[in-house]
Scaffold this motif. Structure first.
Motif, short mmCIF file in Angstrom:
data_model
loop_
_atom_site.label_atom_id
_atom_site.label_comp_id
_atom_site.label_asym_id
_atom_site.label_seq_id
_atom_site.Cartn_x
_atom_site.Cartn_y
_atom_site.Cartn_z
N PHE A 41 0.83 -1.21 0.00
CA PHE A 41 0.00 0.00 0.00
C PHE A 41 0.87 1.26 0.00
O PHE A 41 0.58 2.22 -0.72
N ARG A 42 1.93 1.25 0.79
CA ARG A 42 2.79 2.43 0.88
C ARG A 42 3.56 2.65 -0.42
O ARG A 42 3.76 3.80 -0.83
N ILE A 43 4.00 1.61 -1.05
CA ILE A 43 4.72 1.75 -2.32
C ILE A 43 3.79 2.31 -3.39
O ILE A 43 4.16 3.24 -4.13
N ILE A 44 2.58 1.77 -3.48
CA ILE A 44 1.60 2.26 -4.47
C ILE A 44 1.26 3.72 -4.19
O ILE A 44 1.18 4.55 -5.11
N SER A 45 1.04 4.05 -2.92
CA SER A 45 0.72 5.43 -2.55
C SER A 45 1.86 6.38 -2.91
O SER A 45 1.61 7.48 -3.43
N PHE A 46 3.08 5.96 -2.64
CA PHE A 46 4.24 6.78 -2.99
C PHE A 46 4.31 7.03 -4.50
O PHE A 46 4.54 8.16 -4.94
#
Length: 317
Positions: free
Chosen positions: A83-88
């Motif tokens: 989720f954090r990678i996609i959000s970034f």
């Protein structure tokens, strides 16, 4: 994008007046209070502020695993990492597209400062999550090997569990500080945009394009998603960093305009306005409800998930 000009801001008469004095008070007073709270509660003024004789946890304590473990045990940490990678990637793409379309002048805006910090938050969080997943994998492998070779004693089990309850390292605290700073800043930028600028789009220099709307919505949506998943606590006193973030932005604008006759990114920052001190006071006071809103969101999350997932909810506070 039209420029919002405000006379000769480099002249002494623009700054040496009672209105600017009041604005300084509204900006510097919260910054001084914030600095005192940080000195008091972060332990800079008392080396024993994190320790009590009872060894009980303090509200502002942070443990190493909280930066990368989801709040529900059933969710593997790798999902928070994804989720954090996609959000970034989404935020970085939106930021780059916005700068390419509107130019580097965007960095005069508080919104762009906030968007940049939110992007940094997800980049930082991705690194911590990757580290956590790697450490969990290695710990699991070592544990399985030890269990196969020799059963652990009671003391060894206690030692292994306490490994995940150690006080967080420096970077863990930095991550939580960034989280609480961007939480308040994202609420502030989005509320001001959707309740002030959107209803009054006749103000020159502001447009409601796709990228502008994206910058004032995607940041908060993704941040709320991360909040729903992460295990981070939200101590109230860290509103201090939110106040300092805004204060540094305003000081940056003042210093810039003192030496360069340029435009004001927001009309209420213009010190030549008749009610400039009132606008500065209103914006300063807005920090309290904006931070409170996110504080209540976190509390509601803890209250709800701790009852829905009573056995697997693992947030300590």
């Amino acid at each position: 994008m039209e420029l919002l000009l405000a006379g000769d801001t480099t002249s002494l008469s623009y700054w040496l007046n009672w209105k600017f004095l009041l604005c300084i008070i509204w900006v510097l007073t919260p910054m001084i209070i914030a600095s005192y709270l940080i000195w008091k509660y972060e332990g800079l003024g008392d080396s024993n502020s994190y320790k009590e004789e009872t060894q009980q946890e303090k509200e502002w304590s942070l443990y190493d695993h909280e930066a990368w473990t989801p709040c529900v045990k059933a969710i593997h940490p790798v999902w928070l990492l994804v989720f954090r990678i996609i959000s970034f990637c989404l935020l970085l793409s939106a930021s780059i597209s916005d700068v390419v379309t509107h130019g580097t002048d965007l960095f005069f805006y508080y919104t762009q400062w906030t968007l940049t910090l939110v992007t940094f938050y997800f980049a930082f969080g991705s690194l911590l999550s990757a580290y956590g997943c790697f450490r969990q994998h290695k710990t699991s492998d070592v544990g399985e090997e030890q269990d196969f070779l020799l059963p652990l004693t009671h003391e060894e089990n206690i030692s292994r569990k306490s490994h995940f309850l150690q006080t967080a390292a420096f970077w863990g605290y930095i991550f939580q500080i960034v989280f609480q700073t961007v939480a308040g800043a994202a609420i502030l930028t989005d509320i001001v945009y959707w309740t002030v600028f959107v209803p009054f789009l006749t103000i020159k220099g502001y447009e409601m394009g796709f990228l502008t709307v994206l910058a004032h919505s995607l940041n908060l949506v993704l941040l709320l998603g991360d909040t729903a998943l992460n295990s981070l606590s939200f101590p109230w006193f860290r509103i201090s960093y939110f106040l300092l973030f805004t204060g540094f932005y305003v000081c940056f604008e003042w210093i810039l305009h003192a030496f360069v006759a340029t435009w004001w990114p927001y009309p209420f920052l213009d010190l030549s306005m008749e009610y400039a001190p009132l606008w500065y006071l209103i914006v300063a006071l807005l920090h309290l409800p904006c931070y409170s809103i996110f504080y209540l969101v976190v509390k509601l999350k803890h209250y709800t998930l701790s009852r829905w997932f009573h056995q697997s909810y693992q947030c300590l506070r």
